[in-house]
Design an enzyme around this catalytic site. Structure first.
Site, PDB file in Angstrom:
ATOM      1  N   HIS A 186       0.841  -1.201   0.000  1.00  0.00           N
ATOM      2  CA  HIS A 186       0.000   0.000   0.000  1.00  0.00           C
ATOM      3  C   HIS A 186       0.878   1.255   0.000  1.00  0.00           C
ATOM      4  O   HIS A 186       0.626   2.206  -0.749  1.00  0.00           O
ATOM      5  CB  HIS A 186      -0.870   0.074   1.263  1.00  0.00           C
ATOM      6  CG  HIS A 186      -1.910  -0.966   1.396  1.00  0.00           C
ATOM      7  ND1 HIS A 186      -2.041  -1.732   2.527  1.00  0.00           N
ATOM      8  CD2 HIS A 186      -2.901  -1.366   0.560  1.00  0.00           C
ATOM      9  CE1 HIS A 186      -3.067  -2.550   2.392  1.00  0.00           C
ATOM     10  NE2 HIS A 186      -3.600  -2.361   1.196  1.00  0.00           N
ATOM     11  N   LYS A 211     -18.030  -5.499   8.922  1.00  0.00           N
ATOM     12  CA  LYS A 211     -16.783  -6.233   9.125  1.00  0.00           C
ATOM     13  C   LYS A 211     -16.064  -5.712  10.356  1.00  0.00           C
ATOM     14  O   LYS A 211     -15.929  -4.508  10.542  1.00  0.00           O
ATOM     15  CB  LYS A 211     -15.854  -6.063   7.922  1.00  0.00           C
ATOM     16  CG  LYS A 211     -16.080  -7.044   6.811  1.00  0.00           C
ATOM     17  CD  LYS A 211     -15.176  -6.745   5.647  1.00  0.00           C
ATOM     18  CE  LYS A 211     -13.944  -7.614   5.670  1.00  0.00           C
ATOM     19  NZ  LYS A 211     -13.125  -7.440   4.448  1.00  0.00           N
ATOM     20  N   ARG A 226      -2.089  -6.058  -8.361  1.00  0.00           N
ATOM     21  CA  ARG A 226      -1.106  -7.108  -8.088  1.00  0.00           C
ATOM     22  C   ARG A 226      -1.095  -8.162  -9.174  1.00  0.00           C
ATOM     23  O   ARG A 226      -0.049  -8.736  -9.468  1.00  0.00           O
ATOM     24  CB  ARG A 226      -1.414  -7.785  -6.748  1.00  0.00           C
ATOM     25  CG  ARG A 226      -1.273  -6.860  -5.558  1.00  0.00           C
ATOM     26  CD  ARG A 226      -1.764  -7.535  -4.309  1.00  0.00           C
ATOM     27  NE  ARG A 226      -3.220  -7.691  -4.416  1.00  0.00           N
ATOM     28  CZ  ARG A 226      -4.014  -7.986  -3.409  1.00  0.00           C
ATOM     29  NH1 ARG A 226      -3.514  -8.209  -2.225  1.00  0.00           N
ATOM     30  NH2 ARG A 226      -5.311  -8.099  -3.588  1.00  0.00           N
ATOM     31  N   SER A 280      -3.241  -7.306   3.249  1.00  0.00           N
ATOM     32  CA  SER A 280      -3.401  -7.120   4.693  1.00  0.00           C
ATOM     33  C   SER A 280      -3.849  -8.413   5.359  1.00  0.00           C
ATOM     34  O   SER A 280      -3.386  -8.757   6.446  1.00  0.00           O
ATOM     35  CB  SER A 280      -4.422  -6.015   4.985  1.00  0.00           C
ATOM     36  OG  SER A 280      -3.960  -4.779   4.519  1.00  0.00           O
TER      37      SER A 280
END
Length: 160
Positions: free
Chosen positions: A17, A41, A90, A127
């Site tokens: 990040h 969440k 990615r 993460s």
């Protein structure tokens, strides 16, 4: 002023990040880091903790503003007159999802999305993976900035 936003949950922020934010900070006068609030969440870190960690690790850039957001990213952009979203990619699988989001965001508001290929060093990094490896006692020191490593270590030791 050229402005852009780097959105995400950043639970926690990783070196991947940080690489995208650093690169965006060289292209734009102001880079907003928008920390997503998802009420459904439960993150490892509270939103305020994530914001503080991001502020610490981006302070050296001098042109990064960090704040929380809830709702549509295009509304965040409209409220702050931000014409561009910067997203790191990615893998091809990221592109499939992010392209749909970019097209929707552009259709809703005219906001453009710029895709930045991730540094190959971080192409596997997320993460979630960092949290999982750290929870099992793995070394993640090379995957997150030092303040994040300290906070992660402290948080996981409390939950153990």
């Amino acid at each position: 002023m050229r402005r852009a936003v780097c959105p995400g949950s950043f639970d926690p922020i990783t070196n991947g990040h940080l690489d995208i934010i650093a690169r965006a900070s060289k292209l734009y006068d102001v880079v907003h880091v928008a920390v997503m609030i998802n009420q459904s969440k439960k993150g490892l870190f509270e939103v305020d903790e994530r914001i503080e960690l991001i502020r610490q690790v981006t302070a050296e850039f001098g042109n990064v503003e960090v704040e929380a957001f809830h709702g549509l990213l295009v509304d965040f952009c409209k409220q702050r007159d931000i014409p561009a979203i910067v997203k790191g990619l990615r893998a091809v699988s990221d592109f499939d999802y992010e392209l749909q989001m970019a097209q929707m965001n552009n259709g809703l508001s005219g906001v453009e999305t710029l895709f930045v290929p991730t540094n190959p060093t971080y192409s596997f990094l997320s993460s979630s993976l960092v949290k999982e490896v750290a929870a099992w006692g793995g070394d993640v020191a090379h995957l997150v900035p030092a303040p994040v490593l300290q906070a992660l270590t402290e948080r996981l030791s409390k939950e153990a």
